[in-house]
Motif scaffolding. Sequence first.
Motif, PDB file in Angstrom:
ATOM      1  N   CYS A 154      31.318  45.439  32.700  1.00 53.98           N
ATOM      2  CA  CYS A 154      29.947  45.033  33.018  1.00 53.98           C
ATOM      3  C   CYS A 154      29.610  43.680  32.404  1.00 53.98           C
ATOM      4  O   CYS A 154      28.986  42.826  33.045  1.00 53.98           O
ATOM      5  N   GLY A 155      30.029  43.485  31.170  1.00 52.60           N
ATOM      6  CA  GLY A 155      29.676  42.256  30.476  1.00 52.60           C
ATOM      7  C   GLY A 155      30.207  41.009  31.136  1.00 52.60           C
ATOM      8  O   GLY A 155      29.527  39.978  31.184  1.00 52.60           O
ATOM      9  N   ILE A 156      31.408  41.088  31.684  1.00 50.82           N
ATOM     10  CA  ILE A 156      32.031  39.885  32.232  1.00 50.82           C
ATOM     11  C   ILE A 156      31.313  39.370  33.481  1.00 50.82           C
ATOM     12  O   ILE A 156      31.362  38.185  33.794  1.00 50.82           O
ATOM     13  N   VAL A 157      30.599  40.269  34.202  1.00 47.23           N
ATOM     14  CA  VAL A 157      29.960  39.847  35.456  1.00 47.23           C
ATOM     15  C   VAL A 157      28.433  39.882  35.413  1.00 47.23           C
ATOM     16  O   VAL A 157      27.781  39.385  36.333  1.00 47.23           O
ATOM     17  N   LEU A 158      27.854  40.467  34.362  1.00 53.20           N
ATOM     18  CA  LEU A 158      26.399  40.611  34.331  1.00 53.20           C
ATOM     19  C   LEU A 158      25.737  39.901  33.160  1.00 53.20           C
ATOM     20  O   LEU A 158      24.516  39.714  33.174  1.00 53.20           O
ATOM     21  N   MET A 159      26.491  39.519  32.141  1.00 54.90           N
ATOM     22  CA  MET A 159      25.885  39.020  30.910  1.00 54.90           C
ATOM     23  C   MET A 159      26.378  37.631  30.543  1.00 54.90           C
ATOM     24  O   MET A 159      27.575  37.382  30.495  1.00 54.90           O
ATOM     25  N   VAL A 160      25.469  36.724  30.296  1.00 55.43           N
ATOM     26  CA  VAL A 160      25.792  35.401  29.759  1.00 55.43           C
ATOM     27  C   VAL A 160      26.213  35.570  28.302  1.00 55.43           C
ATOM     28  O   VAL A 160      25.557  36.305  27.552  1.00 55.43           O
ATOM     29  N   PRO A 161      27.342  34.966  27.850  1.00 55.17           N
ATOM     30  CA  PRO A 161      28.164  33.990  28.568  1.00 55.17           C
ATOM     31  C   PRO A 161      29.469  34.559  29.097  1.00 55.17           C
ATOM     32  O   PRO A 161      30.520  33.935  28.935  1.00 55.17           O
ATOM     33  N   GLY A 162      29.476  35.735  29.736  1.00 52.96           N
ATOM     34  CA  GLY A 162      30.676  36.223  30.394  1.00 52.96           C
ATOM     35  C   GLY A 162      31.159  35.230  31.436  1.00 52.96           C
ATOM     36  O   GLY A 162      30.356  34.629  32.159  1.00 52.96           O
ATOM     37  N   VAL A 163      32.464  35.064  31.533  1.00 58.83           N
ATOM     38  CA  VAL A 163      32.985  33.960  32.353  1.00 58.83           C
ATOM     39  C   VAL A 163      32.622  34.117  33.830  1.00 58.83           C
ATOM     40  O   VAL A 163      32.292  33.129  34.502  1.00 58.83           O
ATOM     41  N   ALA A 164      32.684  35.339  34.363  1.00 57.67           N
ATOM     42  CA  ALA A 164      32.306  35.532  35.763  1.00 57.67           C
ATOM     43  C   ALA A 164      30.802  35.355  35.955  1.00 57.67           C
ATOM     44  O   ALA A 164      30.351  34.871  37.002  1.00 57.67           O
ATOM     45  N   THR A 165      30.014  35.739  34.964  1.00 58.90           N
ATOM     46  CA  THR A 165      28.566  35.549  35.041  1.00 58.90           C
ATOM     47  C   THR A 165      28.230  34.068  35.110  1.00 58.90           C
ATOM     48  O   THR A 165      27.369  33.646  35.907  1.00 58.90           O
ATOM     49  N   LEU A 166      28.872  33.267  34.291  1.00 55.88           N
ATOM     50  CA  LEU A 166      28.653  31.819  34.334  1.00 55.88           C
ATOM     51  C   LEU A 166      29.040  31.255  35.693  1.00 55.88           C
ATOM     52  O   LEU A 166      28.352  30.391  36.245  1.00 55.88           O
ATOM     53  N   ALA A 167      30.150  31.739  36.239  1.00 55.09           N
ATOM     54  CA  ALA A 167      30.595  31.258  37.549  1.00 55.09           C
ATOM     55  C   ALA A 167      29.597  31.636  38.639  1.00 55.09           C
ATOM     56  O   ALA A 167      29.285  30.819  39.521  1.00 55.09           O
ATOM     57  N   LEU A 168      29.102  32.866  38.599  1.00 56.29           N
ATOM     58  CA  LEU A 168      28.120  33.301  39.596  1.00 56.29           C
ATOM     59  C   LEU A 168      26.834  32.487  39.500  1.00 56.29           C
ATOM     60  O   LEU A 168      26.262  32.092  40.520  1.00 56.29           O
ATOM     61  N   ALA A 169      26.382  32.245  38.273  1.00 58.62           N
ATOM     62  CA  ALA A 169      25.163  31.457  38.092  1.00 58.62           C
ATOM     63  C   ALA A 169      25.344  30.045  38.629  1.00 58.62           C
ATOM     64  O   ALA A 169      24.464  29.501  39.315  1.00 58.62           O
ATOM     65  N   GLY A 170      26.493  29.439  38.345  1.00 65.81           N
ATOM     66  CA  GLY A 170      26.748  28.092  38.849  1.00 65.81           C
ATOM     67  C   GLY A 170      26.894  28.058  40.353  1.00 65.81           C
ATOM     68  O   GLY A 170      26.384  27.158  41.023  1.00 65.81           O
ATOM     69  N   LEU A 171      27.572  29.045  40.904  1.00 64.42           N
ATOM     70  CA  LEU A 171      27.801  29.109  42.344  1.00 64.42           C
ATOM     71  C   LEU A 171      26.498  29.227  43.116  1.00 64.42           C
ATOM     72  O   LEU A 171      26.329  28.636  44.191  1.00 64.42           O
TER      73      LEU A 171
END
Length: 477
Positions: A154-171
């Motif tokens: 969950c953390g990697i895709v839902l919580m800053v600064p998880g790497v996938a979360t940062l990518a989703l926010a930027g995308l």
Amino acid sequence: MADWLILTITGVVILGIVVMIVKMRINPVVSLVIGAAVLGLATGMGAAGTTETVMQGFGDIMFEVGLLIAWGVLMGSILNEMGAIHRLVDGLLRIFGPRGVPYAFGLTLGTLLQSIFLDVLLVMSAPLARRMAPHLGKYGTAKMATAMAISLECGIVLMVPGVATLALAGLLSVPLGKMLIFGLIVIVPTIVISIAIMNFFIPRGLWKIEQDQESPDDGESEIAAMNTDPSQAEAKEGLVDGHGTRVGLLPHQVHQGVARQEKEPPLILLFTPMLLALALIASGAILEMVGLSSPPMDFLSSPVIALLISLLGTSYVGRFTIGRKRVESAVVDGFRESGQILILTGAGGSLAAVVAGSGMGDILGQYFSAGSFAPLLTVWAIAAVLHIAVGSVSISAITAAGLLAPVAPQIGLDPVLIALAAGAGSLFLVHVTSNTFWLLQSMLGQTTKGTLKSCSLGVSVASVVALCCTLVLGLFI
């Protein structure tokens, strides 16, 4: 070009990317770029337009999150070297007791420690979770394994600064402060509810100790050897399918005895720089939402500056706790880990840019409205299917969000909801194609059947709970 033809071509390209990754064993980065190029040519963007869009998409996502990912990974590597995680978990056990430990442990891994690369965080925390399991009773291993699987993914895709979360926010051009606040709103109930659901069923027939756990001697001796004998730790490094990297296993294990002989600084001191960064980012987002701002605060609360301050602060604390040489070694390891993350994120941005350029937004916008749940359910389903096929949380989340990103401006849907729905969908059915699956099995003393329950089922429950939380959130924003 007809709408149905563009949709068909896009579907075939996505399927082709899955086949290249799963069947042909082509690197995911290469597969994503090939898919982006084929999609651009097939939808009439032309050779020059396709090439330019692919490069522009890569550059745009790097502009948004490149430094953020680098700062986060470097900071996590230094925290790893300082042994902060071991001390934190010991404190949780003392404060919350056996009943509350799975929840406290899960929330800590899923929120506070997401600057640390997933495999590294797992390898660091698994021996500690296994050490705590006997304190939780008969089903301690099942409960700790489930809490770890749910919180890490969950953390990697839902919580800053998880790497996938940062990518989703930027995308999706979501301000990072906003992503932090709404991600926190979703991830906290997701972790708590999911762990509670699993803990309810584990002792009621779901978990069979004789079938789902290895015998006590199988894994315990290996973990004990890694925690007490540096030479054994080094010998075990290659046993986790190449993921027992120096960052993940050796620095803290090798120096653990030395660290314990020294006077340890207060635990809060080790995490103060990270907490300061999160507070700055959240404060900036709150001030922006209420219409208050000032140039100094705008500067300090910008994510790239806030995380840079945190990185410098963590490095400064590290120099006084473990010494300059070990901090420098941790930084080198952090750069090694961050490279693959950055390139994969950029490739996902390339595909998303081509999808947007193909006119997908105009087509899908005809079928969705901002007042319906259809876009969020769609992006969740796409991410779920991609994850089942590919086995990568990051790839599935980024790809699904890229496909639906053009819809947001067309229908007025807040992009943060698409990001959260994509992240939730990418959690569905973590299985044998995932590195996390096998790491959890080998390091927590589970059989493959047990890992299918604690990891595959547990994280799938979290995927559905996160979707429900996102849908509820969508009623208010």
